[in-house]
Motif scaffolding. Structure first.
Motif, short mmCIF file in Angstrom:
data_model
loop_
_atom_site.label_atom_id
_atom_site.label_comp_id
_atom_site.label_asym_id
_atom_site.label_seq_id
_atom_site.Cartn_x
_atom_site.Cartn_y
_atom_site.Cartn_z
N LEU A 37 0.83 -1.20 0.00
CA LEU A 37 0.00 0.00 0.00
C LEU A 37 0.87 1.25 0.00
O LEU A 37 0.62 2.19 -0.76
CB LEU A 37 -0.93 0.01 1.22
N GLN A 38 1.90 1.29 0.83
CA GLN A 38 2.76 2.47 0.90
C GLN A 38 3.45 2.72 -0.44
O GLN A 38 3.62 3.87 -0.86
CB GLN A 38 3.80 2.32 2.01
N LEU A 39 3.83 1.65 -1.12
CA LEU A 39 4.46 1.81 -2.43
C LEU A 39 3.51 2.51 -3.39
O LEU A 39 3.91 3.42 -4.13
CB LEU A 39 4.86 0.43 -2.97
N LEU A 40 2.23 2.11 -3.38
CA LEU A 40 1.26 2.72 -4.28
C LEU A 40 0.97 4.17 -3.87
O LEU A 40 0.79 5.03 -4.74
CB LEU A 40 -0.03 1.90 -4.31
N ILE A 41 0.94 4.42 -2.57
CA ILE A 41 0.75 5.80 -2.11
C ILE A 41 1.90 6.67 -2.60
O ILE A 41 1.71 7.80 -3.05
CB ILE A 41 0.63 5.85 -0.58
N ASP A 42 3.12 6.15 -2.51
CA ASP A 42 4.29 6.90 -2.97
C ASP A 42 4.21 7.18 -4.48
O ASP A 42 4.78 8.16 -4.96
CB ASP A 42 5.56 6.12 -2.66
N LEU A 43 3.49 6.30 -5.21
CA LEU A 43 3.33 6.50 -6.66
C LEU A 43 2.14 7.39 -6.98
O LEU A 43 1.88 7.67 -8.16
CB LEU A 43 3.17 5.14 -7.35
N GLY A 44 1.39 7.81 -5.95
CA GLY A 44 0.32 8.76 -6.19
C GLY A 44 -1.09 8.28 -5.89
O GLY A 44 -2.06 9.01 -6.14
N LEU A 45 -1.25 7.08 -5.36
CA LEU A 45 -2.59 6.58 -5.05
C LEU A 45 -3.22 7.40 -3.93
O LEU A 45 -2.59 7.68 -2.91
CB LEU A 45 -2.53 5.11 -4.64
N THR A 46 -4.49 7.77 -4.12
CA THR A 46 -5.25 8.49 -3.10
C THR A 46 -6.44 7.63 -2.68
O THR A 46 -6.78 6.65 -3.36
CB THR A 46 -5.77 9.84 -3.64
N PRO A 47 -7.12 7.98 -1.58
CA PRO A 47 -8.29 7.20 -1.16
C PRO A 47 -9.42 7.18 -2.18
O PRO A 47 -10.29 6.31 -2.11
CB PRO A 47 -8.72 7.91 0.13
N HIS A 48 -9.42 8.10 -3.14
CA HIS A 48 -10.46 8.12 -4.16
C HIS A 48 -10.05 7.34 -5.42
O HIS A 48 -10.79 7.34 -6.41
CB HIS A 48 -10.79 9.56 -4.56
N GLY A 49 -8.90 6.69 -5.40
CA GLY A 49 -8.38 6.02 -6.58
C GLY A 49 -9.16 4.77 -6.94
O GLY A 49 -9.86 4.16 -6.12
N LYS A 50 -9.01 4.38 -8.21
CA LYS A 50 -9.61 3.14 -8.71
C LYS A 50 -8.48 2.17 -9.05
O LYS A 50 -7.60 2.49 -9.85
CB LYS A 50 -10.46 3.42 -9.94
N VAL A 51 -8.51 0.99 -8.43
CA VAL A 51 -7.40 0.04 -8.51
C VAL A 51 -7.88 -1.28 -9.08
O VAL A 51 -8.88 -1.85 -8.62
CB VAL A 51 -6.79 -0.20 -7.11
N LEU A 52 -7.16 -1.80 -10.09
CA LEU A 52 -7.34 -3.16 -10.58
C LEU A 52 -6.13 -3.96 -10.14
O LEU A 52 -5.00 -3.65 -10.52
CB LEU A 52 -7.46 -3.17 -12.10
N ASP A 53 -6.36 -4.98 -9.33
CA ASP A 53 -5.31 -5.80 -8.73
C ASP A 53 -5.32 -7.16 -9.42
O ASP A 53 -6.14 -8.03 -9.11
CB ASP A 53 -5.57 -5.93 -7.23
N VAL A 54 -4.41 -7.35 -10.38
CA VAL A 54 -4.35 -8.60 -11.15
C VAL A 54 -3.49 -9.59 -10.38
O VAL A 54 -2.36 -9.29 -10.01
CB VAL A 54 -3.79 -8.35 -12.55
N GLY A 55 -4.03 -10.80 -10.17
CA GLY A 55 -3.34 -11.78 -9.34
C GLY A 55 -3.52 -11.45 -7.87
O GLY A 55 -2.56 -11.52 -7.10
N CYS A 56 -4.75 -11.13 -7.48
CA CYS A 56 -4.99 -10.67 -6.11
C CYS A 56 -4.80 -11.77 -5.08
O CYS A 56 -4.63 -11.48 -3.89
CB CYS A 56 -6.40 -10.09 -5.99
N GLY A 57 -4.83 -13.04 -5.49
CA GLY A 57 -4.64 -14.13 -4.53
C GLY A 57 -5.66 -14.09 -3.42
O GLY A 57 -6.86 -13.94 -3.65
N THR A 58 -5.18 -14.17 -2.19
CA THR A 58 -6.07 -14.15 -1.03
C THR A 58 -6.23 -12.75 -0.44
O THR A 58 -6.68 -12.60 0.69
CB THR A 58 -5.57 -15.12 0.05
N GLY A 59 -5.83 -11.73 -1.21
CA GLY A 59 -6.10 -10.37 -0.79
C GLY A 59 -4.99 -9.69 -0.02
O GLY A 59 -5.26 -8.85 0.85
N LEU A 60 -3.75 -9.98 -0.37
CA LEU A 60 -2.63 -9.38 0.37
C LEU A 60 -2.65 -7.85 0.23
O LEU A 60 -2.51 -7.13 1.22
CB LEU A 60 -1.31 -9.96 -0.14
N LEU A 61 -2.85 -7.35 -0.99
CA LEU A 61 -2.99 -5.91 -1.17
C LEU A 61 -4.38 -5.44 -0.76
O LEU A 61 -4.55 -4.36 -0.18
CB LEU A 61 -2.72 -5.53 -2.63
N THR A 62 -5.38 -6.25 -1.03
CA THR A 62 -6.77 -5.89 -0.72
C THR A 62 -6.94 -5.51 0.74
O THR A 62 -7.66 -4.56 1.07
CB THR A 62 -7.71 -7.07 -1.04
N ALA A 63 -6.29 -6.27 1.62
CA ALA A 63 -6.44 -6.05 3.06
C ALA A 63 -6.05 -4.63 3.45
O ALA A 63 -6.72 -4.00 4.29
CB ALA A 63 -5.61 -7.07 3.83
#
Length: 209
Positions: A37-63
């Protein structure tokens, strides 16, 4: 060749949902979730962002995104395992979170566009032409000003690629040749050494001007 669908089908995700996606403990799973999550925030992700997580598995990023994204944000997870998708649907029931079964070389049939399309530890298991095909598809789902994040194992001394689905190493120059005509511009943002001569490279792909 590793059969990920069969692997997930035989796994007890209610007992252990972390080992199958890499971490040895739940604590490590939670730590890596925050790191991503911090990596994506550093790249510019905001709470209003729209994210497609390919290979989400059991939700490691989702959590981590579950409490980070606002009601105006959007999360879509995709994975080739129906069991992983069913697990995530039950674990992350927010109305602006959805999950879809995908294929090894085909993304779900989506019509919306995303600010971030992420491939965490996906291209480390796909062959170069499969990687290029997935990136071509992702570029069509990218919102204006959006970016694609991906990591891959590279070995510049091999001609094209080496390994199998457990760990695929790609010659980075060969991959860039496969991406010609995709309309994507690749920026190397980080690298990590691997055993022997290879490296793990982290790329940001954007639409070329």
């Amino acid at each position: 060749e590793i059969d990920y669908r069969r692997w997930y089908a035989a796994w007890d995700l209610q007992r252990d949902y972390w080992t199958i996606v890499g971490p040895a403990t739940k604590e490590e799973y939670d730590r890596l979730s925050r790191v991503k999550l911090q990596l994506l925030i550093d790249l510019g992700l905001t709470p209003h962002g729209k994210v497609l997580d390919v290979g989400c598995g059991t939700g490691l990023l989702t959590a981590a995104l579950y409490d980070f994204l606002s009601e105006c944000g959007r999360y879509v997870g995709a994975d080739i395992s129906p069991e992983a998708i069913a697990f995530c649907r039950s674990r992350f029931p927010r109305p602006n979170f959805s999950f879809h079964v995908s294929e090894m070389t085909r993304l779900p049939a989506l019509t919306e566009r995303f600010d971030f399309i992420v491939f965490f530890s996906v291209f480390t298991h796909t062959y170069p032409r499969e990687t290029a095909l997935l990136l071509h598809q992702a570029s069509r789902l990218l919102a204006d000003g959006g970016l694609i994040f991906a990591d891959l194992f590279t070995a510049p001394l091999i001609e094209e690629y080496d390994g199998d689905r457990s760990a695929v190493e790609i010659n980075p120059d060969y991959l860039m040749c496969l991406l010609e005509g995709s309309g994507l511009h690749a920026d190397l943002i980080d690298m990590q050494p691997r055993p022997r001569l290879g490296q793990r490279l982290f790329y940001r792909f954007t639409r070329a001007l």
